[in-house]
Design an enzyme around this catalytic site. Structure first.
Site, short mmCIF file in Angstrom:
data_model
loop_
_atom_site.label_atom_id
_atom_site.label_comp_id
_atom_site.label_asym_id
_atom_site.label_seq_id
_atom_site.Cartn_x
_atom_site.Cartn_y
_atom_site.Cartn_z
N ASP A 91 5.08 -12.02 12.53
CA ASP A 91 5.27 -12.34 11.13
C ASP A 91 6.77 -12.52 10.85
O ASP A 91 7.43 -13.29 11.54
CB ASP A 91 4.63 -11.23 10.28
CG ASP A 91 4.55 -11.55 8.80
OD1 ASP A 91 3.63 -12.28 8.40
OD2 ASP A 91 5.44 -11.07 8.06
N HIS A 257 -4.58 -11.43 11.32
CA HIS A 257 -3.12 -11.56 11.37
C HIS A 257 -2.44 -10.42 12.11
O HIS A 257 -1.44 -10.62 12.79
CB HIS A 257 -2.59 -11.61 9.93
CG HIS A 257 -1.12 -11.71 9.81
ND1 HIS A 257 -0.38 -12.75 10.34
CD2 HIS A 257 -0.21 -10.89 9.18
CE1 HIS A 257 0.91 -12.58 10.06
NE2 HIS A 257 1.03 -11.46 9.36
#
Length: 276
Positions: A91, A257
């Site tokens: 991320d 994610h």
């Protein structure tokens, strides 16, 4: 704790061998690597910092461009006595790692990027589908408003992402969520996390400059993404191969994610092969 260019950075370090740096994203801290550190530390010295603005690190009012955040990590590695490191970034940490590898290719021996596209590509591909998935980027970039709205319910806001961005939709384990809520409830933490996004204009200018100059990542790059994550909608390997000379990658089944927390064993297997 270590002080790098006047900013105190919190980190953990474990193991012995070549240095491996793990960089977390938003809305998390270095706690996100807890399930993989032990195994990785059997072959590597594993360094897990909290990025500036996150966790127990300082939360200055400036310096959230990725060049500055990457310089923090470069300075920390040097201060700890290492000349180079393999780097894994998830991320926002992946964006710091990407800039670190572009600015200091001699210091980054290998780079793994988890569930991200290059920042330049995110804005180039901002159609209705991408915007629907990445709406929070545009919200976080607004001055003052996110702090005002989110500050009344930090837990509710973070839990929205932990539920929506995980494959099984049960979110992360309660203890981990509690840790992240505590982290982002500290003074300055919400603002610092949003400032990370507010640096996009600066970051994009540098990315565009590098791309047009033909600068590409020279070290081996591993791109990983969850099959249920937002990047899975796009041709990940084709895109990364336009930014690096040596790219391999894989989609992780049954994963959203948060790869290191949702599928730690899959991540470990892929990193073992990549890191050697």
């Amino acid at each position: 704790m270590a002080t790098v260019d006047g900013v105190r950075l919190h980190y953990t370090i474990q193991g012995d061998g070549p240095l491996l740096v793990l960089l977390h994203g938003w809305p998390q801290t270095s706690h996100c690597w807890r399930a993989v550190i032990g195994e990785l530390a059997t072959r590597h010295t594993v360094l897990t910092p909290d990025l500036r603005g996150y966790g127990l690190s300082d939360k200055p009012v400036s310096g959230y461009g990725k060049r500055r955040m990457a310089a923090d990590m470069a300075g920390l590695v040097t201060q700890l006595g290492f000349e180079s490191a393999a780097v894994v970034g998830h991320d926002r940490g992946g964006r710091v790692a990407h800039r670190w590898a572009l600015d200091r290719p001699a210091q980054v021996s290998r780079l793994a990027v988890l569930d991200i596209l290059p920042t330049r590509e995110m804005f180039r591909r901002l159609d209705a589908s991408v915007a629907g998935g990445y709406w929070h980027w545009l919200f976080h970039m607004q001055p003052d408003l996110p702090e005002r709205l989110v500050g009344h319910d930090v837990r509710g806001y973070l839990e929205f992402f932990f539920e929506r961005w995980t494959y099984e939709r049960a979110g992360l384990e309660p203890e981990a969520v509690d840790a992240y809520v505590r982290a982002f409830s500290r003074p300055g933490a919400l603002r610092a996390g949003f400032d990370d996004y507010r640096a996009q204009e600066e970051d994009l200018a540098l990315d565009e400059e590098d791309y047009l100059a033909g600068r590409r990542l020279s070290m081996p790059v591993l791109a990983l993404w969850g099959a249920a994550g937002l990047p899975a909608r796009l041709p990940m390997l084709d895109i990364w191969r336009d930014y690096a000379h040596d790219v391999t990658g894989a989609e992780i089944p049954g994963c959203g994610h948060f790869i290191a927390e949702e599928r730690p064993e899959s991540l470990l297997a892929l990193l073992r092969d990549f890191l050697g």
